[in-house]
Design a protein around this motif. Sequence first.
Motif, PDB file in Angstrom:
ATOM      1  N   ASP A   1       0.832  -1.208   0.000  1.00  0.00           N
ATOM      2  CA  ASP A   1       0.000   0.000   0.000  1.00  0.00           C
ATOM      3  C   ASP A   1       0.869   1.261   0.000  1.00  0.00           C
ATOM      4  OD1 ASP A   1      -2.318  -1.487   0.049  1.00  0.00           O
ATOM      5  OD2 ASP A   1      -2.475  -1.467   2.242  1.00  0.00           O
ATOM      6  N   LEU A   2       0.368   2.304  -0.635  1.00  0.00           N
ATOM      7  CA  LEU A   2       1.028   3.621  -0.693  1.00  0.00           C
ATOM      8  C   LEU A   2       2.505   3.490  -1.077  1.00  0.00           C
ATOM      9  CD1 LEU A   2      -0.462   5.152   2.603  1.00  0.00           C
ATOM     10  CD2 LEU A   2      -1.378   5.303   0.266  1.00  0.00           C
ATOM     11  N   PRO A   3       2.814   2.870  -2.202  1.00  0.00           N
ATOM     12  CA  PRO A   3       4.216   2.585  -2.527  1.00  0.00           C
ATOM     13  C   PRO A   3       5.078   3.828  -2.746  1.00  0.00           C
ATOM     14  CG  PRO A   3       2.787   2.141  -4.405  1.00  0.00           C
ATOM     15  CD  PRO A   3       1.887   2.427  -3.248  1.00  0.00           C
ATOM     16  N   ASP A   4       4.477   4.924  -3.216  1.00  0.00           N
ATOM     17  CA  ASP A   4       5.258   6.128  -3.540  1.00  0.00           C
ATOM     18  C   ASP A   4       5.069   7.250  -2.534  1.00  0.00           C
ATOM     19  OD1 ASP A   4       6.141   4.857  -5.895  1.00  0.00           O
ATOM     20  OD2 ASP A   4       4.279   5.444  -6.925  1.00  0.00           O
ATOM     21  N   ALA A   5       4.415   6.993  -1.424  1.00  0.00           N
ATOM     22  CA  ALA A   5       4.101   8.063  -0.469  1.00  0.00           C
ATOM     23  C   ALA A   5       5.333   8.458   0.331  1.00  0.00           C
ATOM     24  CB  ALA A   5       2.986   7.600   0.475  1.00  0.00           C
ATOM     25  N   ASP A   6       5.429   9.746   0.666  1.00  0.00           N
ATOM     26  CA  ASP A   6       6.472  10.259   1.546  1.00  0.00           C
ATOM     27  C   ASP A   6       5.986  10.084   2.987  1.00  0.00           C
ATOM     28  OD1 ASP A   6       8.434  11.551   2.906  1.00  0.00           O
ATOM     29  OD2 ASP A   6       8.126  13.528   1.984  1.00  0.00           O
ATOM     30  N   LEU A   7       6.654   9.238   3.732  1.00  0.00           N
ATOM     31  CA  LEU A   7       6.190   8.871   5.068  1.00  0.00           C
ATOM     32  C   LEU A   7       6.859   9.676   6.175  1.00  0.00           C
ATOM     33  CD1 LEU A   7       6.172   4.979   4.624  1.00  0.00           C
ATOM     34  CD2 LEU A   7       4.253   6.561   4.365  1.00  0.00           C
ATOM     35  N   SER A   8       7.657  10.677   5.832  1.00  0.00           N
ATOM     36  CA  SER A   8       8.412  11.399   6.861  1.00  0.00           C
ATOM     37  C   SER A   8       7.497  12.148   7.825  1.00  0.00           C
ATOM     38  CB  SER A   8       9.398  12.359   6.206  1.00  0.00           C
ATOM     39  OG  SER A   8       8.715  13.265   5.338  1.00  0.00           O
ATOM     40  N   ALA A   9       6.412  12.731   7.303  1.00  0.00           N
ATOM     41  CA  ALA A   9       5.523  13.501   8.180  1.00  0.00           C
ATOM     42  C   ALA A   9       4.797  12.589   9.172  1.00  0.00           C
ATOM     43  CB  ALA A   9       4.512  14.279   7.332  1.00  0.00           C
ATOM     44  N   VAL A  10       4.246  11.476   8.681  1.00  0.00           N
ATOM     45  CA  VAL A  10       3.553  10.561   9.597  1.00  0.00           C
ATOM     46  C   VAL A  10       4.554   9.887  10.529  1.00  0.00           C
ATOM     47  CG1 VAL A  10       1.568  10.143   8.114  1.00  0.00           C
ATOM     48  CG2 VAL A  10       3.609   8.732   7.856  1.00  0.00           C
ATOM     49  N   ALA A  11       5.791   9.726  10.076  1.00  0.00           N
ATOM     50  CA  ALA A  11       6.813   9.146  10.945  1.00  0.00           C
ATOM     51  C   ALA A  11       7.091  10.055  12.129  1.00  0.00           C
ATOM     52  CB  ALA A  11       8.089   8.889  10.155  1.00  0.00           C
ATOM     53  N   GLN A  12       7.127  11.349  11.890  1.00  0.00           N
ATOM     54  CA  GLN A  12       7.355  12.290  12.992  1.00  0.00           C
ATOM     55  C   GLN A  12       6.206  12.215  13.995  1.00  0.00           C
ATOM     56  OE1 GLN A  12       8.554  16.246  11.862  1.00  0.00           O
ATOM     57  NE2 GLN A  12       7.628  17.151  13.686  1.00  0.00           N
ATOM     58  N   ALA A  13       4.963  12.088  13.498  1.00  0.00           N
ATOM     59  CA  ALA A  13       3.816  11.972  14.399  1.00  0.00           C
ATOM     60  C   ALA A  13       3.838  10.666  15.177  1.00  0.00           C
ATOM     61  CB  ALA A  13       2.527  12.089  13.605  1.00  0.00           C
ATOM     62  N   ALA A  14       4.515   9.668  14.633  1.00  0.00           N
ATOM     63  CA  ALA A  14       4.542   8.343  15.257  1.00  0.00           C
ATOM     64  C   ALA A  14       5.733   8.142  16.180  1.00  0.00           C
ATOM     65  CB  ALA A  14       4.557   7.264  14.176  1.00  0.00           C
ATOM     66  N   LEU A  15       6.520   9.187  16.417  1.00  0.00           N
ATOM     67  CA  LEU A  15       7.679   9.043  17.295  1.00  0.00           C
ATOM     68  C   LEU A  15       7.281   8.470  18.649  1.00  0.00           C
ATOM     69  CD1 LEU A  15       9.782  12.289  16.664  1.00  0.00           C
ATOM     70  CD2 LEU A  15      10.564   9.925  16.446  1.00  0.00           C
ATOM     71  N   GLY A  16       7.995   7.474  19.080  1.00  0.00           N
ATOM     72  CA  GLY A  16       7.706   6.824  20.342  1.00  0.00           C
ATOM     73  C   GLY A  16       6.822   5.607  20.220  1.00  0.00           C
ATOM     74  N   MET A  17       6.234   5.361  19.056  1.00  0.00           N
ATOM     75  CA  MET A  17       5.370   4.199  18.877  1.00  0.00           C
ATOM     76  C   MET A  17       6.211   2.945  18.646  1.00  0.00           C
ATOM     77  SD  MET A  17       2.324   5.789  16.473  1.00  0.00           S
ATOM     78  CE  MET A  17       1.280   4.331  16.566  1.00  0.00           C
ATOM     79  N   SER A  18       5.721   1.828  19.115  1.00  0.00           N
ATOM     80  CA  SER A  18       6.380   0.553  18.873  1.00  0.00           C
ATOM     81  C   SER A  18       5.945  -0.006  17.528  1.00  0.00           C
ATOM     82  CB  SER A  18       6.024  -0.433  19.982  1.00  0.00           C
ATOM     83  OG  SER A  18       4.648  -0.787  19.904  1.00  0.00           O
ATOM     84  N   GLY A  19       6.600  -1.062  17.097  1.00  0.00           N
ATOM     85  CA  GLY A  19       6.191  -1.710  15.862  1.00  0.00           C
ATOM     86  C   GLY A  19       4.763  -2.220  15.945  1.00  0.00           C
ATOM     87  N   ALA A  20       4.376  -2.739  17.118  1.00  0.00           N
ATOM     88  CA  ALA A  20       3.000  -3.203  17.292  1.00  0.00           C
ATOM     89  C   ALA A  20       2.015  -2.043  17.239  1.00  0.00           C
ATOM     90  CB  ALA A  20       2.880  -3.945  18.621  1.00  0.00           C
ATOM     91  N   ASP A  21       2.399  -0.876  17.799  1.00  0.00           N
ATOM     92  CA  ASP A  21       1.531   0.303  17.731  1.00  0.00           C
ATOM     93  C   ASP A  21       1.329   0.732  16.287  1.00  0.00           C
ATOM     94  OD1 ASP A  21       1.387   0.386  20.501  1.00  0.00           O
ATOM     95  OD2 ASP A  21       3.088   1.750  20.684  1.00  0.00           O
ATOM     96  N   ILE A  22       2.405   0.717  15.508  1.00  0.00           N
ATOM     97  CA  ILE A  22       2.305   1.112  14.105  1.00  0.00           C
ATOM     98  C   ILE A  22       1.419   0.135  13.336  1.00  0.00           C
ATOM     99  CG2 ILE A  22       3.623   1.434  11.980  1.00  0.00           C
ATOM    100  CD1 ILE A  22       5.978   2.317  13.761  1.00  0.00           C
ATOM    101  N   ALA A  23       1.567  -1.153  13.616  1.00  0.00           N
ATOM    102  CA  ALA A  23       0.730  -2.152  12.950  1.00  0.00           C
ATOM    103  C   ALA A  23      -0.744  -1.913  13.253  1.00  0.00           C
ATOM    104  CB  ALA A  23       1.145  -3.548  13.383  1.00  0.00           C
TER     105      ALA A  23
END
Length: 842
Positions: A548-570
């Motif tokens: 999913d979203l193969p060409d999306a820039d994920l830097s902005a959502v990554a900043q919002a996700a700081l501190g989340m675990s892999g399970a939280d991201i899933a």
Amino acid sequence: MTAPVFRSHALMSSAAMPASQTPLGVNPAATAPETALLTPDWRPFAEAILAAVEGCGWAGWRVSAPAKPGAGPAASASDAAPATPDQDAAHTTAQASKSGSAEPAGANAATVPDADADADADADDTLSVDDLLDQIEAADLGPLLPPCPPTAKEPATLWRPKAGTLLSAVRIAATFGNAEALAAAFGERGAVTLLATGSATLDYAVKKTLEQIVAEPALWPDVAHTLELLYALDAVRTGSPERHRPLGGLTDKAGEALEKGRALVLVTAVAGTAPREVRDLHPRVCVLAPLDRTMLAVLLDMAYPGQRADSALAALPGSARVSRLDPDRATLALRAANPEAAVRAITAALCPPPTEGAGWAEFPLPKSVRDPLEAMIRDLRDWQEGQIGWRDVARGPLLVGPPGSGKTQLARLIGQEAGIAVVAGSVARWSSESSRSGDMIRAMRAAFATAAEQAPALLFLDEVDAFGDRARPRDHNSAYTDYIVTALIDLLDGFEGHEGVVVMAATNHLSKLDKAIVRRGRFDRILTLPHPDFTLLPKAIRWQLGADLPDADLSAVAQAALGMSGADIAAAVRSARGAARRDRRDLTLDDLAAAITEARPPLHPELRRIVAAHEAGHAIVGVATGRARVSTVALAFDGGFTAASLADHAEDRPLVEAHLAINLAGRAAEQLIFGRITTGAGGAPESDLAKATRLATALEISWGLGESLIWLGPVDGGEGHLRNDRSLRARVETHLRNAEARATRILTANRKLLAEMSATLEATGVLSGPALAALLDRVVLEAAASRAPEGVMPESHNPVLTARQSVLGGKSFGQGRDTGHAGGHDQMPDISDPDLAEDGTR
């Protein structure tokens, strides 16, 4: 190899029969000669073993024979596979041979001998009861008994050996070659042999097969001594108060066999998993030859005689690890009606299709974890290709990380990348059926044996901290903990060096592990797997998104996700996909951002300013003291963190005191900018204040760097002394006050930079790379003269304890989160690491 003398009724393969004994339904002209694959020199021994166990209830079943010869397979009894005409002929030939009849198999294959006719032919002139009754009826006395219905002939049956019986026969035969060699290996007076079957599910069949061989005069020579056959576990007495004696831990039966000098054979799956009491007998270790393609060809030919099993076996891929075919998989495969279908089932079991999607290369891992694991994977590949020996293969690590960091998933990915099996186990799994210590240890041994059976394999011990620590305060569970921890250590030691098996473990709480488990030699490396940082978060999100979203820039959502675990991201990705499905549309980046925001709402603006100043204070003091190299400063949904590695310096008092100042720099920054201090630096056991307190206490009671040289206890839990020791509490308080004053002096000299860095962090949410470096290059370094602490504590020049390894050099910190109100400020590295043994090793 000298050919042994076998019983005359040993089973013959259809291709080895004379022309007069060709199985019914098989065209003699169409039967091709057997290949060398089907005629190894040990095959007669295997056939003799099968003949010896024929009829035993544990070894196989009787199934219905075909109704008419040549009419194709008939329905079998129960859940057995259909029997073929060739099986009918082979097994009927064996039965005829057993009865002493020289009549060919074809003559009796479809009929059952008439026992009544034979009895009439042999009867003498004496009147039987039936004759007397016939005479009475002829005298017009009427029928005395109702007429009997005509008796139906019992259907012909075939004996079908179980898959475990076939595996036992071919592996025993291939290992020893003939009966004489087997008797010479096991039958010597006073010999103690540990027989490793390689499979826990095969132990029973091997033991019963050996018992039948010993009971068969044609297979067990008179000159050989009688065997005492036991399971290795059954030779040991559990809970014996005399286990300290060499023979005190053995059962009466095993002890009696040793005292009388009888040959003793102890059956176990893997020699390394045998109880220590057995290994202390220094037995001769005999390992059954692992199943190979030749053995498999013979096994299939015995299961499907006359059907060219060797030709069917050609369809098995060369990459298939035949040695992994255990009795369960073999049973499922041999349900097939012909060898071609059986080989297809074996192929499906041994060669599963490759897993689709992202793999090892895409999984987000810090370099400190990926590099040693990739080295281990390379070693496993090189060993499988024969380029290096097993002793040169890197041992498995102990993974340490918070819940949801991907430790369990990492084990599966390593197995896929290295091309090896993965066997997982845990205390919860092993105690699920019974919490009794003996049953749990038996399950543990079975897991180790399964890994050896599937070798090359990775044995993954999940949540290993659940075993407990024998050094914890004694309570009603202490005996249980002692028992199972000792059993685990015994298995790890016995398994050390077992070729083809790597043991890897994982824990959320390293400090809860028994120190003996984590010492070098059992787990050579301890790898910390934190939640993904800012640099890894885009990759972690991409891993969960898949295609999913193969060409999306994920830097902005990554900043919002700081501190989340892999399970939280899933969980956030699943929520975003659910939202898109409800609207009947494709997933968008806005869906993902909304899901992350819903799960982790941003900090309140006022709290965001406080946390930004707090984290900037840590970074500036770390650089100013020259003790830390800062790589990232960021704000998370529940606070902030500062990621850094400590400079490589000697572990002396100046280093400890500098570290205290770094820990308390967040509090000092809050006071300097806002004129007040929040609760964010304290509260949780991993907060700044808690770690600084442990560090200052260890300086006084554990490391000999304070007023006294007396050692009062280990670092872990040392703060407990503060409750009752006022003098110690005063000294620790002085250390903390001096450290906070030192941090305040440094930040005062850098106040303008502190304000600018706080504002930038508040606006951007993260500082790293060139932007962070440009700010930190402006830090005013602490003058050497100002490093001495203010107060009554004298400067100590005690040398670092030489027995300890470097605790701080190169260690990263700041990946975790606090739960303090001021937003989970960073977790600075703790020199009072409770996970270190007294000798400095992990």
